[in-house]
Design a protein around this motif. Structure first.
Motif, PDB file in Angstrom:
ATOM      1  N   GLU A  52       0.867  -1.188   0.000  1.00  0.00           N
ATOM      2  CA  GLU A  52       0.000   0.000   0.000  1.00  0.00           C
ATOM      3  C   GLU A  52       0.898   1.230   0.000  1.00  0.00           C
ATOM      4  OE1 GLU A  52      -2.383   0.623   3.527  1.00  0.00           O
ATOM      5  OE2 GLU A  52      -3.011   2.588   2.807  1.00  0.00           O
ATOM      6  N   LEU A  90      -2.998   4.932  -2.722  1.00  0.00           N
ATOM      7  CA  LEU A  90      -3.983   5.838  -2.131  1.00  0.00           C
ATOM      8  C   LEU A  90      -4.376   6.823  -3.229  1.00  0.00           C
ATOM      9  CD1 LEU A  90      -2.603   6.383   1.496  1.00  0.00           C
ATOM     10  CD2 LEU A  90      -4.372   4.831   0.710  1.00  0.00           C
ATOM     11  N   TYR A 102      -8.684  11.955  -0.663  1.00  0.00           N
ATOM     12  CA  TYR A 102     -10.050  11.423  -0.653  1.00  0.00           C
ATOM     13  C   TYR A 102     -11.117  12.488  -0.944  1.00  0.00           C
ATOM     14  CZ  TYR A 102      -8.337   6.905   0.922  1.00  0.00           C
ATOM     15  OH  TYR A 102      -7.694   5.692   0.978  1.00  0.00           O
ATOM     16  N   ASP A 137      -7.168   3.706  -5.541  1.00  0.00           N
ATOM     17  CA  ASP A 137      -8.279   3.975  -4.641  1.00  0.00           C
ATOM     18  C   ASP A 137      -9.396   4.648  -5.426  1.00  0.00           C
ATOM     19  OD1 ASP A 137      -9.470   4.377  -1.973  1.00  0.00           O
ATOM     20  OD2 ASP A 137      -7.381   4.250  -1.305  1.00  0.00           O
ATOM     21  N   THR A 139     -13.225   6.418  -4.658  1.00  0.00           N
ATOM     22  CA  THR A 139     -14.197   6.830  -3.644  1.00  0.00           C
ATOM     23  C   THR A 139     -15.557   7.041  -4.294  1.00  0.00           C
ATOM     24  OG1 THR A 139     -12.392   7.919  -2.475  1.00  0.00           O
ATOM     25  CG2 THR A 139     -14.634   8.474  -1.795  1.00  0.00           C
ATOM     26  N   ARG A 228      -9.398  -0.252  -5.354  1.00  0.00           N
ATOM     27  CA  ARG A 228      -9.719  -0.464  -3.948  1.00  0.00           C
ATOM     28  C   ARG A 228     -10.861   0.509  -3.677  1.00  0.00           C
ATOM     29  NH1 ARG A 228      -9.979   3.204   0.629  1.00  0.00           N
ATOM     30  NH2 ARG A 228      -9.561   2.034   2.518  1.00  0.00           N
ATOM     31  N   ASP A 230     -13.321   2.549  -1.592  1.00  0.00           N
ATOM     32  CA  ASP A 230     -13.281   3.157  -0.268  1.00  0.00           C
ATOM     33  C   ASP A 230     -14.670   3.141   0.383  1.00  0.00           C
ATOM     34  OD1 ASP A 230     -11.977   4.903   1.735  1.00  0.00           O
ATOM     35  OD2 ASP A 230     -13.339   6.436   0.969  1.00  0.00           O
ATOM     36  N   ALA A 231     -14.693   2.887   1.680  1.00  0.00           N
ATOM     37  CA  ALA A 231     -15.875   3.118   2.525  1.00  0.00           C
ATOM     38  C   ALA A 231     -17.178   2.588   1.920  1.00  0.00           C
ATOM     39  CB  ALA A 231     -16.003   4.621   2.813  1.00  0.00           C
ATOM     40  N   CYS A 271     -12.715  -4.339  -1.629  1.00  0.00           N
ATOM     41  CA  CYS A 271     -13.603  -3.400  -0.942  1.00  0.00           C
ATOM     42  C   CYS A 271     -13.195  -3.189   0.508  1.00  0.00           C
ATOM     43  CB  CYS A 271     -15.041  -3.920  -0.994  1.00  0.00           C
ATOM     44  SG  CYS A 271     -15.720  -3.883  -2.663  1.00  0.00           S
ATOM     45  N   GLU A 272     -13.377  -1.961   0.937  1.00  0.00           N
ATOM     46  CA  GLU A 272     -13.203  -1.631   2.356  1.00  0.00           C
ATOM     47  C   GLU A 272     -14.578  -1.608   3.006  1.00  0.00           C
ATOM     48  OE1 GLU A 272     -11.395   1.922   5.168  1.00  0.00           O
ATOM     49  OE2 GLU A 272     -12.723   2.414   3.521  1.00  0.00           O
ATOM     50  N   ASP A 329      -4.680   4.367   8.167  1.00  0.00           N
ATOM     51  CA  ASP A 329      -5.654   4.939   9.098  1.00  0.00           C
ATOM     52  C   ASP A 329      -5.281   4.598  10.535  1.00  0.00           C
ATOM     53  OD1 ASP A 329      -7.496   6.233   7.391  1.00  0.00           O
ATOM     54  OD2 ASP A 329      -8.378   4.305   6.829  1.00  0.00           O
TER      55      ASP A 329
END
Ligand SMILES: [Ca+2]
Ligand SMILES: [Ca+2]
Length: 524
Positions: A52, A90, A102, A137, A139, A228, A230-231, A271-272, A329
């Protein structure tokens, strides 16, 4: 106005949208799938160890003190030598935060601090030449408040008003830090779960969904190897309570998002989803296994295998789970060197656990050189501590990260723990990572084998088997700070030492040094 009627209204408006798009110079048009092929081995991600990487903090190529694509490209040989086969970047899209990324303001532009789109394409090409896949990443939940989309929405532009969530009055929802999540703008209120500068998209609006689908194609056409996400747990919320809507989140991923990834060959979607990792992995290719990271870390910290570690592994389809010890994080615990207070034995035992168990391991940049926190008491952001410039050398000004002044202070221990020094010490944590990643790459049973615990251990030693076809491994990890003798019927069979065991003791058992490990291969 009913929702149906509202949507029809938008479709009509979209017919004349080209001029409006140009008005704020943001590409929201359709992107066709070019279905570009992949030069990586089929399902490359299923056997890879990932790194990462925070581009801003990795390597600066032009002396402005900010890490960039060309800097990272110059370190691909290093990553290849370490055995890394996948990189998670990221966010690299143009953002307003000029920090973590982000708060994206344009989903189809690279962050100018990081270089040009040509630089990014070269990074992809050079990574692929080395057999390394690159995922970025993405979002879905929110943009930056300075995105032209949100600015138009906040102005009341009817084409974009419904791209975000608006209310005439302030709802009393709060997030996990108990901060209010409805924020005032021009006499109305918008929803921003994480921050008032990151407004949540209205993913019930098909135009928003299409924007994301086309933006994903933009990067996939360029050659990125996946995303990836996010959230994912925060995408949809109950309209009255604000509670996350798990069913809707998962349905959205499987019906609207994953099919776009599947338009392309050999791409990876991870997935996160904290709290529902195992359910998420059935929808995405993989999901981060939050919770298991605490069992792995706890076993090393408390010198005793955590009771739920084996249960975690047996409860999940580990082929679809990504494992970590730490990440960017602070909620995952911080830099490993800090968590182990410099105890390199415990540190090694945790890394051994990560790299010998099933799952797709993700290493957070710098942990392989024992990077500590960056200390700045004037900066209240706990996450910044974890995102210091990479410690390449002992240079007290720049740690080999930049020829200029780094954008952020260095890790507190960069003059002691850095790649330059640790690579010269065969007993260092760096060589521990490198040895185990190389073994994992070499042995199918280690990256793809089944897992069976051997229940004779007393908790100080974690003993288990991994098997892939005819290749069988017996692995022992000693969490204790004293050496341990391990005896078991399996040692009556023919096993050969790969690393760390005293071969002449195989018949009577094996003695494993404090915090050490042994990997034994059944004779063929
Ligand atoms: Ca730079
Ligand atoms: Ca949301």
């Amino acid at each position: 106005m009913t929702i149906k009627c509202f949507r029809l209204f938008f479709l009509v408006l979209m017919l004349g949208s080209a001029a409006k798009i140009k008005a704020f110079e943001l590409d929201i048009g359709v992107v066709a799938s070019e279905g570009s092929a992949s030069s990586l081995p089929a399902k490359w991600y299923s056997t890879a160890t990932f790194m990462e990487i925070y581009v801003r903090a990795y390597k600066d190529s032009n002396g402005d003190g900010i890490g960039d694509f060309n800097g990272l490209t110059s370190k691909l040989d290093y990553l290849q030598d370490l055995g890394i086969k996948g990189i998670w970047l990221l966010p690299i899209m143009k953002s307003q935060d000029r920090d973590h990324g982000y708060a994206a303001v344009d989903y189809r532009k690279v962050e100018p601090d990081y270089g040009t789109e040509e630089d990014f394409k070269r990074l992809l090409a050079e990574a692929h030449k080395r057999g390394i896949g690159v995922i970025i990443d993405y979002t879905l939940n929110h943009s930056g408040a300075e995105s032209p989309l949100f600015i138009e929405s906040a102005k009341g532009n009817p084409t974009y008003r419904d791209w975000y969530h608006w209310s005439d009055y302030k709802l009393r929802w709060t997030n996990w830090t108990r901060d209010p999540t409805w924020h005032e703008s021009n006499g109305a209120f918008y929803y921003g779960l994480f921050w008032d500068q990151m407004p949540d998209f209205n993913l019930d609006n098909p135009e928003v969904v299409a924007y994301h689908q086309n933006s994903m194609r933009y990067w996939l056409n360029m050659g990125v190897d996946g995303f990836r996400f996010d959230a994912v747990n925060t995408l949809f919320e109950h309209p009255e309570t604000g509670a996350f809507d798990k069913r809707k989140n998962f349905a959205f991923m499987s019906e609207a998002i994953l099919p776009v990834v599947r338009e392309y060959e050999n791409r990876f979607a991870i997935c996160e989803v904290p709290f529902h990792s195992k359910d998420a992995s059935a929808i995405c290719d993989s999901a981060f296994y939050f919770g298991m990271h605490a069992r792995m870390m706890g076993s090393a910290k408390f010198k005793h295998k955590r009771p739920k570690l084996v249960k975690d592994i047996l409860d999940a389809n580990m082929d679809e789970m990504a494992t970590i010890l730490s990440n960017h994080d602070s909620f995952t615990g911080g830099r490993l060197n800090e968590q182990f207070a410099g105890n390199i034995g415990k540190y090694k035992a945790a890394v051994t656990t990560l790299l010998t168990l099933p799952g797709t391991p993700f290493v957070y940049y710098g942990d392989e050189v024992a990077m500590g926190h960056r200390i700045d008491k004037s900066d209240p952001d706990a996450d910044h501590r974890l995102r210091a410039p990479m410690s390449w050398t002992a240079d007290p000004i720049n740690a080999g990260f930049s020829s200029g002044i780094p954008f952020r202070e260095l890790a507190r221990n960069s003059q002691v723990d850095n790649l330059d020094r640790l690579s010269k010490d065969p007993n260092s944590i760096y060589h521990h990572y490198r040895d185990l990643i190389h073994l994992r790459n070499k042995l199918p049973a280690m990256h793809s084998g089944s897992f069976s615990p051997l229940s004779i251990d007393n908790g100080k030693v974690f003993l288990f088997e991994r098997q892939y076809k005819k290749q069988r491994l017996v692995i022992a990890i000693n969490y204790a700070d004293s050496s341990q003798l391990v005896k078991h019927v399996v040692f009556g069979q023919c096993l050969k030492n790969l690393k760390g065991a005293h071969v002449n003791q195989l018949m009577s058992g094996i003695r494993i040094p404090p915090h050490g490990y042994s990997i034994l291969l059944e004779c063929s």
